[in-house]
Design an enzyme around this catalytic site. Structure first.
Site, PDB file in Angstrom:
ATOM      1  N   GLY A  43       0.818  -1.202   0.000  1.00  0.00           N
ATOM      2  CA  GLY A  43       0.000   0.000   0.000  1.00  0.00           C
ATOM      3  C   GLY A  43       0.856   1.257   0.000  1.00  0.00           C
ATOM      4  N   GLY A  44       2.118   1.124   0.416  1.00  0.00           N
ATOM      5  CA  GLY A  44       3.004   2.289   0.533  1.00  0.00           C
ATOM      6  C   GLY A  44       3.141   3.050  -0.780  1.00  0.00           C
ATOM      7  N   PHE A  45       3.433   2.326  -1.854  1.00  0.00           N
ATOM      8  CA  PHE A  45       3.673   2.980  -3.137  1.00  0.00           C
ATOM      9  C   PHE A  45       2.469   3.818  -3.567  1.00  0.00           C
ATOM     10  CE2 PHE A  45       3.627   3.104  -7.795  1.00  0.00           C
ATOM     11  CZ  PHE A  45       4.847   3.709  -8.024  1.00  0.00           C
ATOM     12  N   CYS A 104       3.635 -16.370 -32.234  1.00  0.00           N
ATOM     13  CA  CYS A 104       2.989 -16.462 -30.908  1.00  0.00           C
ATOM     14  C   CYS A 104       1.839 -17.467 -30.914  1.00  0.00           C
ATOM     15  CB  CYS A 104       2.474 -15.081 -30.520  1.00  0.00           C
ATOM     16  SG  CYS A 104       1.569 -15.044 -28.962  1.00  0.00           S
ATOM     17  N   CYS A 123      -3.548 -14.597 -30.869  1.00  0.00           N
ATOM     18  CA  CYS A 123      -2.831 -14.824 -32.135  1.00  0.00           C
ATOM     19  C   CYS A 123      -3.316 -16.070 -32.860  1.00  0.00           C
ATOM     20  CB  CYS A 123      -1.326 -14.888 -31.875  1.00  0.00           C
ATOM     21  SG  CYS A 123      -0.639 -13.258 -31.486  1.00  0.00           S
ATOM     22  N   ASP A 129       6.659   0.343   3.320  1.00  0.00           N
ATOM     23  CA  ASP A 129       7.862   1.171   3.137  1.00  0.00           C
ATOM     24  C   ASP A 129       7.493   2.518   2.552  1.00  0.00           C
ATOM     25  OD1 ASP A 129       7.001   0.252   0.648  1.00  0.00           O
ATOM     26  OD2 ASP A 129       9.013   0.224  -0.183  1.00  0.00           O
ATOM     27  N   ASP A 133       7.208  -7.521 -11.660  1.00  0.00           N
ATOM     28  CA  ASP A 133       5.799  -7.177 -11.878  1.00  0.00           C
ATOM     29  C   ASP A 133       5.788  -5.842 -12.583  1.00  0.00           C
ATOM     30  OD1 ASP A 133       6.279  -5.418  -9.351  1.00  0.00           O
ATOM     31  OD2 ASP A 133       4.320  -4.801 -10.113  1.00  0.00           O
ATOM     32  N   GLY A 191      11.733   1.216  -5.133  1.00  0.00           N
ATOM     33  CA  GLY A 191      12.221   2.562  -5.408  1.00  0.00           C
ATOM     34  C   GLY A 191      13.080   2.684  -6.649  1.00  0.00           C
ATOM     35  N   HIS A 208      -2.726 -10.963 -25.189  1.00  0.00           N
ATOM     36  CA  HIS A 208      -1.492 -11.193 -25.943  1.00  0.00           C
ATOM     37  C   HIS A 208      -0.266 -10.698 -25.169  1.00  0.00           C
ATOM     38  CE1 HIS A 208       1.541 -11.369 -29.053  1.00  0.00           C
ATOM     39  NE2 HIS A 208       1.895 -10.152 -28.645  1.00  0.00           N
TER      40      HIS A 208
END
Lengths: 376, 376
Positions: free
Chosen positions: B91-93, B309, B314, B143, B271, B221, B340
């Site tokens: 949740g910090g970000f 792909c 595709c 953080d 991520d 960060g 995709h």
């Protein structure tokens, strides 16, 4: 080719053989206006939710991306990935309702595109050429769809012009079907019965178009403002004059209750944007009635939308989760709900066919005709 | 439990055993901010496109529908239908970037909800309680994420406070995990390395948090304003101080090129919202570089997004069709493209793992590190 398998009263159990597969009737067409179901469903999903036939809108596809482009890309089947039967409407309804209509003449209609405002002319020949380019399985005749209520004189004049347009449609489609490089040289043509809420006009019109021996016949110009009793009355009065050996399609209808009433009056085919539009607002069909997922009472409800439903949404997700997705404005909410409502409609048709097969349709209709349209 | 299977230079091939399944690393987490992938993908779709681990946002779910509600409904796994590992951020970000930040104190942070503006207080204990309610597999420490560039003095002070917060996080999660009626009493905790672009701060911070023997360690960060050379320099300087027997997660990163560079520097987990966000704008990853489907040259292009792909998009749809769906503002465009791009990322990680298994990662990286980030 339409084969009538069984009847119960006026209700008909049949099958319609097309170059793109056989449709068991009564059937509901799933509407893919611009070549895709609104709510992020693709051709593969349609198959998974029991869709038999897709309907695309001639006007929308003519304006964007253009029917010439779709023809160049091999037609709608290749373009959308849907391999089953596709019906295209004539463009008439949208020209008269959605586009900026400018002028109706004997030749056809001039209107403004809703995308870029440019002037477009569409008459019977143009409609057939566009639908031929799209390569649908079934083309609809170009007609004027008059809003109800309408003055008798106008209804009569319009109706006569629509018949003259139908002759021109047939001539043009015959010509196009004979050309070797059309996308679908076996394209079928359905005529459309008009005449507003006037039984005499409707019957007279029906008799005239029946004589053309087309591939199917639609009743148009209903569910456009009139009370539903008028709709049922018109169906009942026209039905005896519709060829028995051709599919009958009630355009743009309707609620589950409307469908049950229309089937009991001899209709085989339906289409409607209602299930997908309602779904996108969280209004969901169940065998217990219509629920509104925005209702606070579903906040902690871990049960599926309809506990008796086997659709991918109901097998995997709870009312609480989908309600949260709506609140969080997540697109997934719409997809899951459209998937459910279309499955509901396709499965309702299956239940109707099963009941007809067993000779229990009347009983089935009595049990559900009011219930399914009730908000609970 | 993390098992290191093989290394090639600093690059690591491993597997991470969690109570919700084993993740093969290096791995990319698919971001489901509010409990759903933006672009109308559900848990079943995630499985089909090779997702191993989902990431959900603590802040968003706390604000709506509320972590207490999700706990009452059995936790995130039951709520979303995703049965594999789930990581929740702290949740910090979001508090520092998205919400209206009001005040940072030793106790924690006061901010305004972006949904209804109400004041919310969040400190280490609150973050752990919320993540415990959500029942994720892995909780992230609370953080402060400082934007780059930042003054050294502030970076140092913030870093020290984040370490004190980490101790409080660990104590609180230990306490919560010992309570029998938590949704997931074996919830893991990852610490987060901070220190902006200052190597000394980063290393000192890493040494301190490594001593806590947590379940994994993240580098936070980065990718918040600094040039990518700084990002690579910081990873290289911190990496020697990260425990070898724990997974290492580079938060919020990044492009395929960033991922290849980071893997070569010893990172196991990633991520990023980039693949789904880009997809929703028609920017698509391929093994030949990035294409923009809005480009007119794709108007008649019947080939798939990436001819090499195997994703459901595709396999079934052409560039021309998807481009049309974008122009017609059909939701399906976004779904097909997100499907995709996420498949591309998940498959890229598979290719990286295969290359590590074969000892050909360095070669693979050289071949693709620039190509995959190039717009073609």
């Amino acid at each position: 080719m339409f084969r009538l398998i069984k009847t119960e009263g006026n209700a008909r159990r049949g099958e319609f053989v097309t170059p793109h597969g056989t449709v068991q009737t009564p059937a509901f067409q799933n509407v893919a206006t611009c070549g895709a179901i609104k709510g992020a469903l693709d051709a593969g999903d349609l198959k998974a939710i029991g869709c038999q036939q897709m309907l695309c809108n001639t006007y929308h596809l003519h304006v964007r991306p253009g029917d010439e482009l779709i023809r160049e890309l091999g037609g709608l089947h290749r373009f959308t990935g849907w391999q089953g039967p596709i019906l295209t409407d004539s463009g008439g309804f949208q020209v008269f309702s959605l586009a900026g209509l400018r002028k109706i003449k004997e030749e056809g209609v001039t209107f403004n595109s809703h995308v870029d405002g440019r002037h477009i002319f569409m008459g019977p020949e143009e409609s057939m050429r566009i639908q031929s380019n799209l390569g649908s399985t079934i083309a609809m005749a170009f007609d004027e769809c008059v809003e109800n209520p309408a003055p008798y004189d106008y209804a009569q004049k319009s109706c006569e012009r629509t018949v003259r347009w139908l002759y021109r449609c047939k001539d043009e489609l015959d010509r196009l079907n004979a050309i070797h490089d059309t996308v679908n040289p076996r394209q079928m043509l359905f005529g459309i019965n008009q005449g507003c809420t006037y039984e005499r006009l409707r019957i007279e019109n029906m008799c005239r178009i029946a004589s053309l021996d087309l591939d199917g016949y639609a009743i148009g110009g209903l569910a456009v403002g009139e009370p539903k009793e008028d709709m049922y009355r018109i169906i009942s009065s026209v039905e005896p004059y519709m060829p028995k050996n051709k599919p009958r399609y009630l355009m743009g209808v309707g609620t589950p209750g409307n469908i049950l009433e229309a089937v009991s009056r001899g209709i085989d085919y339906f289409d409607c944007v209602m299930p997908s539009r309602n779904a996108r607002h969280g209004h969901l069909n169940t065998m217990q009635g219509i629920i509104n997922l925005n209702n606070a009472k579903y906040e902690k409800d871990l049960s599926p939308i309809d506990p008796t439903c086997d659709c991918p949404t109901c097998r995997n997700h709870s009312r609480a989760y989908i309600r949260h997705l709506f609140k969080a404005k997540e697109m997934l909410a719409m997809r899951l709900c459209v998937q459910h409502n279309l499955y509901f409609y396709n499965t309702l048709m299956q239940k109707i066919r099963d009941a007809l097969d067993r000779g229990t349709f009347t009983q089935f209709k009595e049990q559900y005709v009011e219930l399914l349209d009730t908000r609970i």
